[in-house]
Design a protein around this motif. Structure first.
Motif, mmCIF file in Angstrom:
data_model
loop_
_atom_site.group_PDB
_atom_site.id
_atom_site.type_symbol
_atom_site.label_atom_id
_atom_site.label_comp_id
_atom_site.label_asym_id
_atom_site.label_seq_id
_atom_site.Cartn_x
_atom_site.Cartn_y
_atom_site.Cartn_z
ATOM 1 N N ASP A 59 -18.773 -4.006 4.517
ATOM 2 C CA ASP A 59 -19.738 -3.922 3.423
ATOM 3 C C ASP A 59 -21.063 -3.369 3.892
ATOM 4 N N LYS A 90 -8.287 -4.890 -2.298
ATOM 5 C CA LYS A 90 -9.726 -5.067 -2.367
ATOM 6 C C LYS A 90 -10.180 -5.938 -1.199
ATOM 7 N N LEU A 91 -11.487 -5.918 -0.923
ATOM 8 C CA LEU A 91 -12.009 -6.708 0.178
ATOM 9 C C LEU A 91 -11.745 -8.195 -0.040
ATOM 10 N N ASP A 92 -11.788 -8.636 -1.305
ATOM 11 C CA ASP A 92 -11.503 -10.046 -1.608
ATOM 12 C C ASP A 92 -10.065 -10.404 -1.235
ATOM 13 N N ASP A 93 -9.147 -9.455 -1.440
ATOM 14 C CA ASP A 93 -7.745 -9.684 -1.077
ATOM 15 C C ASP A 93 -7.612 -9.854 0.433
ATOM 16 N N ILE A 125 -3.649 -0.976 -4.242
ATOM 17 C CA ILE A 125 -4.995 -0.919 -3.665
ATOM 18 C C ILE A 125 -5.448 -2.326 -3.319
ATOM 19 N N TYR A 133 -7.039 -3.954 7.216
ATOM 20 C CA TYR A 133 -5.899 -3.753 6.331
ATOM 21 C C TYR A 133 -4.628 -4.119 7.099
ATOM 22 N N ARG A 149 -12.662 -1.746 7.213
ATOM 23 C CA ARG A 149 -13.759 -1.480 6.273
ATOM 24 C C ARG A 149 -14.846 -2.523 6.481
ATOM 25 N N GLU A 204 0.822 -1.208 0.000
ATOM 26 C CA GLU A 204 0.000 0.000 0.000
ATOM 27 C C GLU A 204 0.856 1.257 0.000
#
Length: 484
Positions: free
Chosen positions: A352, A262-265, A260, A341, A350, A255
């Motif tokens: 959803d 992602k939430l999937d990562d 960037i 993160y 974060r 980072e």
């Protein structure tokens, strides 16, 4: 009839203007018809608008935490003012006739269920199979890393020139050339370094205008970060190439370089937690001049673990009207799945979807029970993080104190917090807003003794000393926000 609170409406509304217009629509009796399903999962209304025909507006609660809004108006805003107005009709206890859910809505629900089922099936199938990197994808990853290394070599040259000649050598002509070089860093997938170098140029420009040594010192600190980033990132990328492990990992340098996640990562790396209750400790809006964007920053406590994390909502100046501004939260936020993160103290988080839960008289007791009882312990942890050149500029801590008082020093009167062992920590603002000054106007006896303070411990380059910037005070009766 479904129970709805105004906080729920405000959290859904895209902006304050939509709320204001929605209230006018509701109070102006523009809804000529209102209906709901017997199970309270669907609400619909017919609303007068500027067109010849009335607008048909609805909200579908088939997923409690993600209601679906629909409206026949031409607005591109979602949810539109008519949708928000329908919620106010519910809030104000207007009469809704019980009717069957329209066939087209039932059909849309079925299609959604099929899509979700296919998505879940695909996910389960993918989880059972080992992930293989496609040759083309792997080649693209190698190409990107080599390009980044090429850009880091350019950055090394720029930084070394400045270290040899000094920041004072950045005159008006060289500043223009450095700005051109900053743009080039974006071509090398180094947006993180690009932001740092932009900050450097901005500080030097300010120094040239007012000769304030603070700007020069700030520029020096940014230059140190650039040097550290170049050295650590070069080693990190070279190691990835040598090991042939090109997957996105949980190294914070990814980072820092501008990658960037992602939430999937984050999910794949296992950086998640389910069924979390969050309590907001502070909220503020800041402006990042280098990135030209507003950032809504909120610090949260996990009521179970006591861990303090923060959330960010980026709102670029060019897109302000399209991105919802966040606000203070005074209730408990329930999150089904929380994403973290990479980091150590104060990880960025974060989610959803979320829902609100009323806090009770025990909530503040729980929050205070998670506070550090020792200033020395908190300061030690902060020092351990801040010594890393690429660390955050400050770290948030909740500390219990025996007293909050004024003391006389060589620089005049200062405010300090003192714990039960007698250790003290001076309060000072880092330059954004003067929250310390606000404490002077508090006459509440509850604030002076036996409470907890949430603030950010940071290192002052000019004084060469650690301070705490106060953000809020938590007593046994309430939380007093000093920022908003």
């Amino acid at each position: 009839m479904r129970i709805i609170k105004e906080r729920d409406i405000l959290s859904i509304a895209p902006n304050a203007s939509a709320v204001s217009n929605a209230k006018k629509i509701s109070s102006g009796s523009q809804f000529v018809k209102r209906s709901r399903s017997e199970d309270d999962s669907f609400y619909m209304g017919e609303c007068k608008g500027s067109g010849k025909s009335n607008y048909i507006v609805s909200v579908d609660y088939i997923e409690e935490e993600n209601p679906v809004f629909r409206c026949s108006c031409p607005s591109r805003q979602l949810p539109c003012k008519h949708s928000i107005a329908l919620l106010y009709e519910m809030l104000n206890g207007k009469t809704f006739n019980v009717e069957d859910i329209p066939e087209d809505i039932l059909e849309k629900r079925k299609k959604k269920e099929i899509r979700e089922a296919k998505k879940q099936e695909a996910k389960e199938t993918a989880d059972q199979k080992p992930v293989k990197k496609r040759p083309a994808s792997k080649a693209a990853a190698k190409k990107k890393i080599n390009k980044q290394l090429e850009g880091l070599a350019l950055l090394r040259k720029m930084v070394n020139e400045l270290l040899l000649s000094g920041l004072a050598s950045m005159g008006s002509i060289s500043l223009r050339s450095y700005k051109d070089l900053v743009k080039q860093l974006g071509d090398y997938y180094l947006s993180g370094a690009q932001t740092y170098f932009t900050e450097l140029v901005i500080e030097i420009e300010k120094y040239q205008k007012d000769n304030d040594s603070v700007h020069y010192k700030n520029a020096t600190e940014v230059l140190k970060r650039l040097r550290a980033l170049e050295k650590k990132a070069t080693g990190y990328l070279e190691e990835k190439l040598d090991s042939d492990n090109l997957e996105i990992d949980d190294n914070t340098l990814y980072e820092d370089l501008g990658g960037i996640l992602k939430l999937d990562d984050l999910d794949r790396m296992g950086l998640t937690k389910e069924n979390v209750e969050l309590f907001q400790l502070s909220f503020r809006e800041v402006y990042n001049e280098a990135r030209k964007e507003f950032i809504d920053v909120a610090y949260w406590m996990d009521l179970d673990s006591g861990e303090i994390s923060y959330s960010l909502n980026y709102r670029p100046v060019k897109a302000l009207k399209y991105i919802k501004k966040e606000d203070s939260c005074f209730d408990i936020l329930e999150v089904k799945k929380l994403y973290y993160y990479p980091g150590s103290l104060n990880k960025r988080i974060r989610w959803d979807s979320s829902s609100f839960k009323d806090k009770d008289e025990k909530t503040l007791d729980i929050v205070r029970s998670k506070a550090y009882g020792s200033i020395k312990e908190a300061v030690k942890l902060a020092k351990g993080e801040l010594k890393n050149t690429l660390s955050e500029y400050s770290y948030g801590f909740l500390i219990s104190y025996e007293s909050l008082c004024e003391l006389k020093s060589e620089k005049g009167t200062v405010w300090v917090v003192k714990d039960k062992t007698g250790d003290r920590l001076e309060l000072k603002n880092s330059g954004y807003i003067n929250t310390v000054e606000l404490i002077k106007f508090m006459e509440y006896e509850e604030v002076r003794k036996d409470a907890a303070i949430f603030g950010k411990i940071y290192y002052d380059v000019e004084d060469r000393k650690l301070y705490m910037e106060p953000c809020s005070i938590i007593t046994d009766k309430r939380i007093i926000g000093l920022e908003y």
